[in-house]
Design a protein around this motif. Structure first.
Motif, PDB file in Angstrom:
ATOM      1  N   HIS A 179       2.674  -1.671   7.982  1.00 54.27           N
ATOM      2  CA  HIS A 179       2.109  -0.329   7.808  1.00 54.27           C
ATOM      3  C   HIS A 179       3.210   0.727   7.892  1.00 54.27           C
ATOM      4  O   HIS A 179       3.233   1.665   7.086  1.00 54.27           O
ATOM      5  CB  HIS A 179       1.029  -0.081   8.864  1.00 54.27           C
ATOM      6  N   ILE A 180       4.127   0.564   8.816  1.00 53.05           N
ATOM      7  CA  ILE A 180       5.250   1.501   8.954  1.00 53.05           C
ATOM      8  C   ILE A 180       6.085   1.512   7.673  1.00 53.05           C
ATOM      9  O   ILE A 180       6.448   2.577   7.176  1.00 53.05           O
ATOM     10  CB  ILE A 180       6.120   1.145  10.176  1.00 53.05           C
ATOM     11  N   ALA A 181       6.360   0.341   7.133  1.00 56.12           N
ATOM     12  CA  ALA A 181       7.146   0.257   5.898  1.00 56.12           C
ATOM     13  C   ALA A 181       6.415   0.952   4.749  1.00 56.12           C
ATOM     14  O   ALA A 181       7.039   1.667   3.950  1.00 56.12           O
ATOM     15  CB  ALA A 181       7.428  -1.196   5.551  1.00 56.12           C
ATOM     16  N   SER A 182       5.115   0.767   4.667  1.00 51.94           N
ATOM     17  CA  SER A 182       4.320   1.411   3.630  1.00 51.94           C
ATOM     18  C   SER A 182       4.359   2.929   3.772  1.00 51.94           C
ATOM     19  O   SER A 182       4.525   3.659   2.776  1.00 51.94           O
ATOM     20  CB  SER A 182       2.879   0.916   3.700  1.00 51.94           C
ATOM     21  N   LEU A 183       4.222   3.419   4.997  1.00 53.21           N
ATOM     22  CA  LEU A 183       4.278   4.854   5.248  1.00 53.21           C
ATOM     23  C   LEU A 183       5.642   5.422   4.867  1.00 53.21           C
ATOM     24  O   LEU A 183       5.746   6.509   4.284  1.00 53.21           O
ATOM     25  CB  LEU A 183       3.969   5.159   6.715  1.00 53.21           C
ATOM     26  N   LYS A 184       6.698   4.693   5.191  1.00 55.49           N
ATOM     27  CA  LYS A 184       8.046   5.154   4.871  1.00 55.49           C
ATOM     28  C   LYS A 184       8.264   5.208   3.359  1.00 55.49           C
ATOM     29  O   LYS A 184       8.922   6.126   2.857  1.00 55.49           O
ATOM     30  CB  LYS A 184       9.092   4.247   5.528  1.00 55.49           C
ATOM     31  N   LYS A 185       7.699   4.253   2.618  1.00 52.47           N
ATOM     32  CA  LYS A 185       7.805   4.270   1.158  1.00 52.47           C
ATOM     33  C   LYS A 185       7.080   5.486   0.588  1.00 52.47           C
ATOM     34  O   LYS A 185       7.585   6.144  -0.320  1.00 52.47           O
ATOM     35  CB  LYS A 185       7.231   2.986   0.559  1.00 52.47           C
ATOM     36  N   GLN A 186       5.897   5.777   1.123  1.00 52.23           N
ATOM     37  CA  GLN A 186       5.141   6.948   0.675  1.00 52.23           C
ATOM     38  C   GLN A 186       5.936   8.226   0.953  1.00 52.23           C
ATOM     39  O   GLN A 186       5.999   9.125   0.110  1.00 52.23           O
ATOM     40  CB  GLN A 186       3.799   7.028   1.403  1.00 52.23           C
ATOM     41  N   LYS A 187       6.521   8.275   2.134  1.00 55.17           N
ATOM     42  CA  LYS A 187       7.291   9.452   2.540  1.00 55.17           C
ATOM     43  C   LYS A 187       8.496   9.651   1.617  1.00 55.17           C
ATOM     44  O   LYS A 187       8.784  10.772   1.188  1.00 55.17           O
ATOM     45  CB  LYS A 187       7.738   9.270   3.994  1.00 55.17           C
ATOM     46  N   LEU A 188       9.183   8.569   1.275  1.00 57.52           N
ATOM     47  CA  LEU A 188      10.334   8.647   0.386  1.00 57.52           C
ATOM     48  C   LEU A 188       9.916   9.095  -1.012  1.00 57.52           C
ATOM     49  O   LEU A 188      10.601   9.919  -1.640  1.00 57.52           O
ATOM     50  CB  LEU A 188      11.044   7.298   0.318  1.00 57.52           C
TER      51      LEU A 188
END
Length: 55
Positions: free
Chosen positions: A34-43
Motif C-alpha cells: 500500500h505504501i508503494a502504491s501511495l508513493k507511485k500516486q504521489k510521484l
C-alpha cells in the motif's frame, strides 16, 4: 477549472497522500504494498504538477 486551481488541487492531493503514507508507515504493521502504491500516486501527481507549472 483554471490552471492555477488545477495545480492547487493537485498539490492538496499530493499533501494528502504524504499524510496517508506517514500514517501507514507508523502503524504497528505497515502494508508495504500500500505504501508503494501511495508513493507511485504521489510521484505521478508531482510529475503532473511539474508539467502544468511549465505551461
Amino acid at each position: 477549472m483554471s490552471l492555477d486551481e488545477r495545480i492547487d488541487a493537485l498539490k492538496a492531493k499530493h499533501q494528502a497522500l504524504e499524510t496517508e503514507i506517514e500514517e501507514e508507515i507508523h502503524r504497528p504493521s505497515p502494508d508495504d504494498t500500500h505504501i508503494a502504491s501511495l508513493k507511485k500516486q504521489k510521484l505521478k501527481i508531482k510529475d503532473e504538477i511539474a508539467v502544468l507549472s511549465h505551461q
